[in-house]
Write an enzyme that holds these catalytic residues in place. Structure first.
Site, mmCIF file in Angstrom:
data_model
loop_
_atom_site.group_PDB
_atom_site.id
_atom_site.type_symbol
_atom_site.label_atom_id
_atom_site.label_comp_id
_atom_site.label_asym_id
_atom_site.label_seq_id
_atom_site.Cartn_x
_atom_site.Cartn_y
_atom_site.Cartn_z
ATOM 1 N N ASP A 70 -5.209 -0.987 5.144
ATOM 2 C CA ASP A 70 -4.431 -0.116 6.019
ATOM 3 C C ASP A 70 -4.945 1.314 6.038
ATOM 4 O OD1 ASP A 70 -3.637 0.501 3.389
ATOM 5 O OD2 ASP A 70 -1.753 -0.594 3.578
ATOM 6 N N ASP A 139 9.936 -2.146 -1.792
ATOM 7 C CA ASP A 139 10.726 -2.989 -0.895
ATOM 8 C C ASP A 139 10.024 -4.305 -0.590
ATOM 9 O OD1 ASP A 139 8.664 -2.053 0.639
ATOM 10 O OD2 ASP A 139 9.913 -1.102 2.172
ATOM 11 N N HIS A 141 6.840 -4.568 0.456
ATOM 12 C CA HIS A 141 5.801 -4.520 1.489
ATOM 13 C C HIS A 141 4.416 -4.773 0.894
ATOM 14 C CE1 HIS A 141 5.570 0.008 0.651
ATOM 15 N NE2 HIS A 141 4.303 -0.352 0.594
ATOM 16 N N GLU A 146 6.257 -3.782 6.464
ATOM 17 C CA GLU A 146 7.573 -3.453 5.939
ATOM 18 C C GLU A 146 8.555 -4.610 6.156
ATOM 19 O OE1 GLU A 146 7.917 -0.770 4.273
ATOM 20 O OE2 GLU A 146 6.868 0.925 5.171
#
Length: 244
Positions: A70, A139, A141, A146
């Site tokens: 990313d 979380d 990810h 996400e």
């Protein structure tokens, strides 16, 4: 969970050494392999170990190709917090990998769809990722995928959650400077890798590590999809398995 191998290490440095063993074995068996790489503090011990191993003559990166997970939208490659710069400073500048063999999504792409398609095509032309390195967000990810109501398939643009921006603000002068969007490999791109190695360190990751590999597979916990991959190795330190 049939295909997930869990390895507990003492500390982050040992996590890095065990992960480096996986990369060393791959490079020996396939010198022109394709590796998927990640940024963040968790992979740093691994990258330091890989640099040392090449200096010691144990591995050779001259034919290796790499694709990063990313990049922040809006950051130039030389921006202090861009993931391209992170990779240069923490790995690429210290090993023999060729610049043209390292790809990172273009944070300044004007035609986002074309850039994302081109990224997928480059990986496909290389023959796919042989070993994908992953970390995990609080979380769940992976990359910048996400929690949401579906698993995104291909490389795409994503709006960053406040939790992710808050977690990353320590690298910036203020939360206002943290980008609100990023480009990331999709879950499908990650799952297409032949082998996946995830590194997890710290007590603050224990809860999400447990949910990801011992809970239901759900896009609300993106990493849980890895339970469906045929070859996953999760390397974690003692602090990250405080649920045991």
């Amino acid at each position: 969970m049939l295909h997930v191998r869990m390895i507990k290490a003492k500390n982050p440095e040992e996590v890095g050494k065990i992960a480096a063993d996986q990369f060393e074995a791959l490079i020996h068996s396939k010198p022109a392999c394709v590796i998927g790489l990640a940024t963040g503090s968790t992979p740093l011990p691994l990258y330091r170990e890989l640099i040392e191993r090449e200096r010691a003559g144990k591995i050779d990166f001259t034919r290796v190709r790499s694709a990063n997970l990313d990049e922040y939208k809006g950051l130039a490659p030389d921006h202090p917090q861009s993931y391209r710069r992170f990779m240069q400073e923490n790995l690429f500048d210290h090993i023999s990998i060729r610049p043209e063999n390292t790809i990172v999504p273009d944070g300044l792409a004007e035609d986002v769809d074309a850039m994302c398609r081109g990224y997928e095509e480059k990986i496909e032309n290389w023959g796919g990722v042989d070993l994908q390195l992953l970390g995990i967000g609080h979380d769940g990810h992976i990359g910048f995928n996400e929690p949401e109501d579906h698993f995104p398939v291909m490389t795409h643009e994503v709006a960053l959650t406040e939790m992710t921006r808050e977690a990353n603000k320590r690298f910036f002068d203020s939360i206002d400077e943290v980008p609100t969007a990023a480009f990331t490999m999709g879950i499908g791109t990650v799952m297409a890798a032949k082998k996946i190695v995830m590194v997890v360190t710290g007590k603050d990751k224990a809860d999400i590590l447990y949910k990801s590999f011992f809970g239901p597979v759900t896009p609300e916990v993106p990493a849980s999809i890895l339970q469906m991959h045929p070859d996953v190795t999760v390397i974690f330190d003692e602090a990250a398995c405080s649920w045991e």
